[in-house]
Design a protein around this motif. Structure first.
Motif, PDB file in Angstrom:
ATOM      1  N   MET A  24       0.829  -1.173   0.000  1.00  0.00           N
ATOM      2  CA  MET A  24       0.000   0.000   0.000  1.00  0.00           C
ATOM      3  C   MET A  24       0.876   1.240   0.000  1.00  0.00           C
ATOM      4  N   LYS A  25       0.403   2.288  -0.662  1.00  0.00           N
ATOM      5  CA  LYS A  25       1.121   3.571  -0.688  1.00  0.00           C
ATOM      6  C   LYS A  25       0.840   4.308   0.610  1.00  0.00           C
ATOM      7  N   LEU A  26       1.875   4.973   1.106  1.00  0.00           N
ATOM      8  CA  LEU A  26       1.757   5.681   2.362  1.00  0.00           C
ATOM      9  C   LEU A  26       2.465   7.021   2.251  1.00  0.00           C
ATOM     10  N   LYS A  27       1.770   8.078   2.647  1.00  0.00           N
ATOM     11  CA  LYS A  27       2.405   9.400   2.742  1.00  0.00           C
ATOM     12  C   LYS A  27       2.919   9.538   4.161  1.00  0.00           C
ATOM     13  N   THR A  28       4.197   9.907   4.291  1.00  0.00           N
ATOM     14  CA  THR A  28       4.801   9.961   5.617  1.00  0.00           C
ATOM     15  C   THR A  28       5.358  11.338   5.925  1.00  0.00           C
ATOM     16  N   LYS A  29       5.581  11.570   7.194  1.00  0.00           N
ATOM     17  CA  LYS A  29       6.115  12.850   7.651  1.00  0.00           C
ATOM     18  C   LYS A  29       7.592  13.023   7.294  1.00  0.00           C
ATOM     19  N   PHE A  30       8.383  11.958   7.429  1.00  0.00           N
ATOM     20  CA  PHE A  30       9.829  12.065   7.243  1.00  0.00           C
ATOM     21  C   PHE A  30      10.364  11.359   6.002  1.00  0.00           C
ATOM     22  N   HIS A  31       9.611  10.430   5.430  1.00  0.00           N
ATOM     23  CA  HIS A  31      10.093   9.616   4.325  1.00  0.00           C
ATOM     24  C   HIS A  31       9.413   9.910   2.990  1.00  0.00           C
ATOM     25  N   GLY A  32       8.505  10.881   2.959  1.00  0.00           N
ATOM     26  CA  GLY A  32       7.777  11.161   1.719  1.00  0.00           C
ATOM     27  C   GLY A  32       6.806  10.037   1.401  1.00  0.00           C
ATOM     28  N   ASP A  33       6.555   9.804   0.142  1.00  0.00           N
ATOM     29  CA  ASP A  33       5.661   8.728  -0.286  1.00  0.00           C
ATOM     30  C   ASP A  33       6.456   7.429  -0.370  1.00  0.00           C
ATOM     31  N   ILE A  34       5.936   6.404   0.303  1.00  0.00           N
ATOM     32  CA  ILE A  34       6.616   5.103   0.303  1.00  0.00           C
ATOM     33  C   ILE A  34       5.595   3.999   0.091  1.00  0.00           C
ATOM     34  N   GLU A  35       6.105   2.828  -0.168  1.00  0.00           N
ATOM     35  CA  GLU A  35       5.279   1.628  -0.310  1.00  0.00           C
ATOM     36  C   GLU A  35       5.559   0.731   0.901  1.00  0.00           C
ATOM     37  N   VAL A  36       4.492   0.279   1.568  1.00  0.00           N
ATOM     38  CA  VAL A  36       4.650  -0.659   2.682  1.00  0.00           C
ATOM     39  C   VAL A  36       3.722  -1.840   2.471  1.00  0.00           C
ATOM     40  N   ASN A  37       4.101  -2.977   3.003  1.00  0.00           N
ATOM     41  CA  ASN A  37       3.255  -4.168   2.945  1.00  0.00           C
ATOM     42  C   ASN A  37       2.257  -4.125   4.090  1.00  0.00           C
ATOM     43  N   GLN A  38       1.086  -4.649   3.875  1.00  0.00           N
ATOM     44  CA  GLN A  38       0.055  -4.682   4.913  1.00  0.00           C
ATOM     45  C   GLN A  38       0.558  -5.413   6.158  1.00  0.00           C
ATOM     46  N   GLY A  76       0.992  13.423   8.657  1.00  0.00           N
ATOM     47  CA  GLY A  76       1.763  14.334   9.499  1.00  0.00           C
ATOM     48  C   GLY A  76       1.993  13.837  10.911  1.00  0.00           C
ATOM     49  N   LEU A  77       1.500  12.648  11.229  1.00  0.00           N
ATOM     50  CA  LEU A  77       1.652  12.121  12.580  1.00  0.00           C
ATOM     51  C   LEU A  77       2.682  11.002  12.604  1.00  0.00           C
ATOM     52  N   ALA A  78       3.809  11.291  13.225  1.00  0.00           N
ATOM     53  CA  ALA A  78       4.891  10.315  13.342  1.00  0.00           C
ATOM     54  C   ALA A  78       5.661  10.616  14.621  1.00  0.00           C
ATOM     55  N   PHE A  79       6.081   9.560  15.283  1.00  0.00           N
ATOM     56  CA  PHE A  79       6.842   9.685  16.517  1.00  0.00           C
ATOM     57  C   PHE A  79       8.217   9.093  16.313  1.00  0.00           C
ATOM     58  N   VAL A  80       9.239   9.814  16.750  1.00  0.00           N
ATOM     59  CA  VAL A  80      10.593   9.269  16.733  1.00  0.00           C
ATOM     60  C   VAL A  80      10.675   8.311  17.919  1.00  0.00           C
ATOM     61  N   THR A  81      11.190   7.112  17.674  1.00  0.00           N
ATOM     62  CA  THR A  81      11.299   6.105  18.725  1.00  0.00           C
ATOM     63  C   THR A  81      12.710   5.540  18.769  1.00  0.00           C
ATOM     64  N   ALA A  82      12.985   4.826  19.849  1.00  0.00           N
ATOM     65  CA  ALA A  82      14.292   4.179  19.999  1.00  0.00           C
ATOM     66  C   ALA A  82      14.141   2.922  20.833  1.00  0.00           C
ATOM     67  N   ASP A  83      15.114   2.042  20.706  1.00  0.00           N
ATOM     68  CA  ASP A  83      15.210   0.861  21.556  1.00  0.00           C
ATOM     69  C   ASP A  83      15.735   1.355  22.906  1.00  0.00           C
ATOM     70  N   PRO A  84      14.931   1.278  23.957  1.00  0.00           N
ATOM     71  CA  PRO A  84      15.373   1.837  25.243  1.00  0.00           C
ATOM     72  C   PRO A  84      16.582   1.132  25.837  1.00  0.00           C
ATOM     73  N   PHE A  85      16.754  -0.151  25.525  1.00  0.00           N
ATOM     74  CA  PHE A  85      17.837  -0.924  26.126  1.00  0.00           C
ATOM     75  C   PHE A  85      19.206  -0.515  25.577  1.00  0.00           C
ATOM     76  N   THR A  86      19.219   0.156  24.427  1.00  0.00           N
ATOM     77  CA  THR A  86      20.465   0.681  23.872  1.00  0.00           C
ATOM     78  C   THR A  86      20.995   1.821  24.728  1.00  0.00           C
ATOM     79  N   TYR A  87      20.097   2.666  25.202  1.00  0.00           N
ATOM     80  CA  TYR A  87      20.486   3.862  25.957  1.00  0.00           C
ATOM     81  C   TYR A  87      20.383   3.684  27.469  1.00  0.00           C
ATOM     82  N   PHE A  88      19.554   2.744  27.897  1.00  0.00           N
ATOM     83  CA  PHE A  88      19.323   2.511  29.318  1.00  0.00           C
ATOM     84  C   PHE A  88      19.400   1.006  29.588  1.00  0.00           C
ATOM     85  N   PRO A  89      20.620   0.442  29.657  1.00  0.00           N
ATOM     86  CA  PRO A  89      20.772  -1.008  29.784  1.00  0.00           C
ATOM     87  C   PRO A  89      20.062  -1.601  31.006  1.00  0.00           C
ATOM     88  N   GLY A  90      19.859  -0.821  32.047  1.00  0.00           N
ATOM     89  CA  GLY A  90      19.195  -1.318  33.249  1.00  0.00           C
ATOM     90  C   GLY A  90      17.686  -1.147  33.236  1.00  0.00           C
TER      91      GLY A  90
END
Length: 147
Positions: free
Chosen positions: A1-15, A54-68
């Motif tokens: 499916m085609k997807l309009k994104t906040k940071f990547h422009g128009d992209i194709e993603v699988n369902q 226009g709705l996108a959240f930057v995320t991260a793997d917490p264990f990379t930055y906070f091992p405990g």
């Protein structure tokens, strides 16, 4: 499916890449479908709404930055996400990037829990006074984070 994104422009993603948040996420209860996309050449990802470009959240793997970083999911969440095995779980935290990167923070109080097998997700607010919604990400040196 085609997807309009906040940071990547128009992209194709699988369902099958779409993650369903049956109750939305706090503050965005009507937003129920997201995809996780890499964020350029960074250690971060983007949790992009499928329906609102226009709705996108930057995320991260917490264990990379906070091992405990450690928490126990309520049984209601485990059941609601149909989690059977720990390895089926993918955890992300929402990041607030600042102009001064060293001032960027992670929301450890409300991790995003994803069942990779069932493509179900939920942002869980932890009842743990140890974690807040604004932990500085870059408090440890790279070698202390194992990077």
């Amino acid at each position: 499916m085609k997807l309009k994104t906040k940071f990547h422009g128009d992209i194709e993603v699988n369902q099958d890449e779409v993650i369903t948040f049956e109750q939305g996420i706090p503050g965005f209860e009507d937003e129920r479908e997201f995809v996780i996309l890499p964020f350029e050449d960074t250690p971060f990802s983007v949790m992009q709404s499928v329906t609102t470009s226009g709705l996108a959240f930057v995320t991260a793997d917490p264990f990379t930055y906070f091992p405990g970083y450690d928490f126990t999911l309520p049984e209601s969440v485990v059941q609601g996400l149909a989690i059977k095995e720990q390895q089926d779980v993918f955890v992300q935290v929402i990041v607030t990037l600042r102009d001064e990167l060293k001032e960027s923070t992670a929301n450890l109080q409300a991790p995003v829990i994803i069942n990779k097998v069932k493509s179900l997700g939920k942002q869980v607010v932890l009842n743990d006074n140890e974690y807040t919604s604004r932990h500085l990400i870059f408090t440890l040196q790279p070698e202390e984070r194992g990077v």
